[in-house]
Motif scaffolding. Structure first.
Motif, PDB file in Angstrom:
ATOM      1  N   UNK A  41     -56.011  15.355   7.812  1.00 12.76           N
ATOM      2  CA  UNK A  41     -57.262  15.525   7.066  1.00 12.76           C
ATOM      3  C   UNK A  41     -58.458  15.146   7.939  1.00 12.76           C
ATOM      4  N   UNK A  42     -58.329  14.016   8.596  1.00 13.45           N
ATOM      5  CA  UNK A  42     -59.434  13.525   9.426  1.00 13.45           C
ATOM      6  C   UNK A  42     -59.644  14.435  10.637  1.00 13.45           C
ATOM      7  N   UNK A  43     -58.529  14.862  11.245  1.00 15.90           N
ATOM      8  CA  UNK A  43     -58.653  15.787  12.389  1.00 15.90           C
ATOM      9  C   UNK A  43     -59.265  17.110  11.926  1.00 15.90           C
ATOM     10  N   UNK A  44     -58.878  17.538  10.724  1.00 15.98           N
ATOM     11  CA  UNK A  44     -59.395  18.803  10.189  1.00 15.98           C
ATOM     12  C   UNK A  44     -60.893  18.734   9.937  1.00 15.98           C
TER      13      UNK A  44
ATOM     14  N   UNK B 228     -68.256  31.181  14.547  1.00 22.75           N
ATOM     15  CA  UNK B 228     -66.836  31.222  14.930  1.00 22.75           C
ATOM     16  C   UNK B 228     -66.178  32.516  14.459  1.00 22.75           C
ATOM     17  N   UNK B 229     -65.862  33.440  15.377  1.00 20.59           N
ATOM     18  CA  UNK B 229     -65.233  34.687  14.944  1.00 20.59           C
ATOM     19  C   UNK B 229     -63.696  34.592  14.875  1.00 20.59           C
ATOM     20  N   UNK B 230     -63.142  33.404  15.194  1.00 23.05           N
ATOM     21  CA  UNK B 230     -61.697  33.253  15.367  1.00 23.05           C
ATOM     22  C   UNK B 230     -61.035  32.834  14.053  1.00 23.05           C
ATOM     23  N   UNK B 231     -60.325  33.781  13.410  1.00 22.40           N
ATOM     24  CA  UNK B 231     -59.748  33.460  12.105  1.00 22.40           C
ATOM     25  C   UNK B 231     -58.598  32.459  12.206  1.00 22.40           C
ATOM     26  N   UNK B 232     -57.868  32.465  13.352  1.00 21.95           N
ATOM     27  CA  UNK B 232     -56.775  31.490  13.518  1.00 21.95           C
ATOM     28  C   UNK B 232     -57.341  30.065  13.533  1.00 21.95           C
ATOM     29  N   UNK B 233     -58.480  29.911  14.216  1.00 22.51           N
ATOM     30  CA  UNK B 233     -59.109  28.580  14.284  1.00 22.51           C
ATOM     31  C   UNK B 233     -59.541  28.146  12.879  1.00 22.51           C
ATOM     32  N   UNK B 234     -60.082  29.095  12.109  1.00 21.55           N
ATOM     33  CA  UNK B 234     -60.480  28.787  10.722  1.00 21.55           C
ATOM     34  C   UNK B 234     -59.256  28.391   9.892  1.00 21.55           C
ATOM     35  N   UNK B 235     -58.169  29.191  10.017  1.00 16.90           N
ATOM     36  CA  UNK B 235     -56.991  28.934   9.180  1.00 16.90           C
ATOM     37  C   UNK B 235     -56.356  27.590   9.511  1.00 16.90           C
ATOM     38  N   UNK B 236     -56.282  27.261  10.822  1.00 11.30           N
ATOM     39  CA  UNK B 236     -55.640  25.993  11.137  1.00 11.30           C
ATOM     40  C   UNK B 236     -56.545  24.830  10.733  1.00 11.30           C
ATOM     41  N   UNK B 237     -57.863  25.036  10.791  1.00  7.38           N
ATOM     42  CA  UNK B 237     -58.781  23.968  10.345  1.00  7.38           C
ATOM     43  C   UNK B 237     -58.645  23.729   8.833  1.00  7.38           C
ATOM     44  N   UNK B 238     -58.593  24.793   8.028  1.00 11.32           N
ATOM     45  CA  UNK B 238     -58.517  24.551   6.569  1.00 11.32           C
ATOM     46  C   UNK B 238     -57.132  24.018   6.176  1.00 11.32           C
ATOM     47  N   UNK B 239     -56.114  24.375   6.974  1.00 11.23           N
ATOM     48  CA  UNK B 239     -54.801  23.765   6.726  1.00 11.23           C
ATOM     49  C   UNK B 239     -54.926  22.247   6.877  1.00 11.23           C
TER      50      UNK B 239
ATOM     51  N   UNK C 244     -52.531  18.324   0.049  1.00  6.00           N
ATOM     52  CA  UNK C 244     -51.890  18.968  -1.108  1.00  6.00           C
ATOM     53  C   UNK C 244     -50.403  19.214  -0.782  1.00  6.00           C
ATOM     54  N   UNK C 245     -50.144  19.622   0.458  1.00 11.98           N
ATOM     55  CA  UNK C 245     -48.760  19.776   0.926  1.00 11.98           C
ATOM     56  C   UNK C 245     -48.022  18.431   0.843  1.00 11.98           C
ATOM     57  N   UNK C 246     -48.687  17.381   1.321  1.00 14.47           N
ATOM     58  CA  UNK C 246     -48.055  16.053   1.325  1.00 14.47           C
ATOM     59  C   UNK C 246     -47.839  15.541  -0.100  1.00 14.47           C
TER      60      UNK C 246
ATOM     61  N   UNK D 229     -43.924  23.932   1.144  1.00 15.29           N
ATOM     62  CA  UNK D 229     -44.500  25.266   1.363  1.00 15.29           C
ATOM     63  C   UNK D 229     -45.426  25.638   0.216  1.00 15.29           C
ATOM     64  N   UNK D 230     -44.984  25.332  -0.996  1.00 14.83           N
ATOM     65  CA  UNK D 230     -45.819  25.576  -2.183  1.00 14.83           C
ATOM     66  C   UNK D 230     -47.173  24.879  -2.026  1.00 14.83           C
ATOM     67  N   UNK D 231     -47.136  23.596  -1.688  1.00 15.54           N
ATOM     68  CA  UNK D 231     -48.368  22.816  -1.551  1.00 15.54           C
ATOM     69  C   UNK D 231     -49.251  23.345  -0.432  1.00 15.54           C
ATOM     70  N   UNK D 232     -48.616  23.721   0.683  1.00 10.35           N
ATOM     71  CA  UNK D 232     -49.392  24.239   1.822  1.00 10.35           C
ATOM     72  C   UNK D 232     -50.112  25.530   1.432  1.00 10.35           C
ATOM     73  N   UNK D 233     -49.340  26.462   0.849  1.00 15.03           N
ATOM     74  CA  UNK D 233     -49.945  27.746   0.446  1.00 15.03           C
ATOM     75  C   UNK D 233     -51.067  27.544  -0.561  1.00 15.03           C
ATOM     76  N   UNK D 234     -50.804  26.668  -1.521  1.00 19.89           N
ATOM     77  CA  UNK D 234     -51.803  26.405  -2.553  1.00 19.89           C
ATOM     78  C   UNK D 234     -53.062  25.807  -1.935  1.00 19.89           C
ATOM     79  N   UNK D 235     -52.857  24.902  -1.007  1.00 22.89           N
ATOM     80  CA  UNK D 235     -53.990  24.227  -0.361  1.00 22.89           C
ATOM     81  C   UNK D 235     -54.839  25.186   0.455  1.00 22.89           C
TER      82      UNK D 235
END
Ligand code: FPP
Ligand code: MG
Length: 298
Positions: free
Chosen positions: A124-127, A139-150, A157-159, A177-183
């Motif tokens: 959370x803190x790193x994110x 930021x045009x990089x969607x991977x960077x966005x996705x890993x940041x919101x994860x 929420x996953x935890x 997986x449920x929590x990760x996807x939901x988050x």
């Protein structure tokens, strides 16, 4: 059921034996308590479950207190944020109090649960840091966005889901997986609502993310679909105060280029995968919680 969690948090606050902390706690709006709902729905209402839910909600509340300072946000859930009312120092220090009391209680619940939740707080803190760093430029990089919101949102929420499964003696994997996807879907929808909803519904200023420097998924998707000249215009607006014409230009382009529908569909795919997993586990109530995620408007 959630009442027991509220009472537990109040008990933890009372144990601080500090009138100032109690008064500050009373100023906090309770929020949706999504994480607590997930924990109780997965694991029932035994004492360690209630305690885990209370601890997770206190960590979440602490993170929002700090986040509002970091984001210079003066409204939270339709009310003045604590930093707006009492200044940054108070918001940070009360965040620290909530956070450390939560950890004090967490270590006494269950070692495995403590490992899972504490690791999520690291993420959370790193994110949050990554979110701020990404805000420096467009930021045009969607991977960077996705890993940041994860990291920033989905990790807790996953935890919460994994910890609840551990406490209930269930196989943690599908719940993780449920929590990760939901988050991830939760944050995607949050980022969409910033664009599609009025400030009154949101309980915070609308179309504020881009002004703050946050290139959320709709802006990344819009960028991918714009002509070269328009890409330059979009980048030029990044991190600036948007006048009504700029807002209309962005909204108009997003709607004619199907950006909002596309982003909504991405969130829905994640939620549907989460729902399918829970159908397999026979968890109808978790399916319903997941569905409510994509149907919310605040
Ligand atoms: C909200 O994001 C922010 C988070 C979900 C995480 C914040 C995390 C920290 C500040 C680090 C952890 C700190 C502690 C004390 C545990 P957002 O700004 O996109 O959402 P918003 O619109 O609701 O503010
Ligand atoms: Mg924020």
């Amino acid at each position: 059921m959630l009442d027991a969690v509220e009472r537990k948090i109040e008990q933890y606050i009372a144990e601080l034996d500090d009138k100032d902390a109690e008064a500050l706690y009373r100023r906090l709006p309770a929020g949706k308590r999504l994480r607590a709902r997930l924990i109780l729905t997965i694991a029932g209402t035994s004492l360690p479950v209630i305690e885990t839910a209370a601890v997770v909600e206190m960590i979440h509340a602490a993170s929002l207190l700090h986040d509002d300072v970091i984001d210079d946000a003066f409204v939270r859930r339709g009310k003045a944020s604590l930093n707006a009312l009492y200044g940054n120092k108070t918001a940070i220090m009360f965040g620290d109090v909530l956070y450390s009391k939560a950890f004090h209680e967490l270590v006494a619940i269950d070692r495995r649960v403590a490992r899972v939740i504490s690791n999520a707080v690291v993420q959370l803190s790193l994110g949050e840091r990554r979110d701020v760093l990404l805000g420096d430029r467009f930021n045009p990089d969607r991977e960077a966005y996705l890993s940041m919101i994860y990291q920033k949102t989905a990790s807790l929420i996953e935890a919460a889901s994994e910890a609840a499964a551990i406490l209930a003696g269930k196989n943690p994997e599908p719940y993780r997986t449920y929590g990760r996807n939901l988050g991830i879907a939760f944050q995607m929808i949050d980022d969409l609502l910033d664009i599609t909803q009025e400030s009154e519904t949101l309980g915070k200023p609308a179309m504020h993310d881009y002004e703050e420097g946050k290139t959320t998924l709709p802006y990344i998707t819009l960028y991918e679909r714009l002509e070269e000249k328009e890409k330059e215009k979009l980048i030029a607006l990044h991190g600036r105060r948007l006048c009504p014409e700029d807002q209309e230009w962005i909204l108009g382009k997003m709607s004619t280029l199907g950006v909002l529908d596309r982003c909504y569909a991405e969130a829905r795919e994640l939620v549907e995968e989460a729902m399918a997993l829970m159908e397999r586990e026979g968890e109808a109530r978790l399916e319903a919680i997941a569905r409510s995620m994509i149907e919310r408007n605040y």
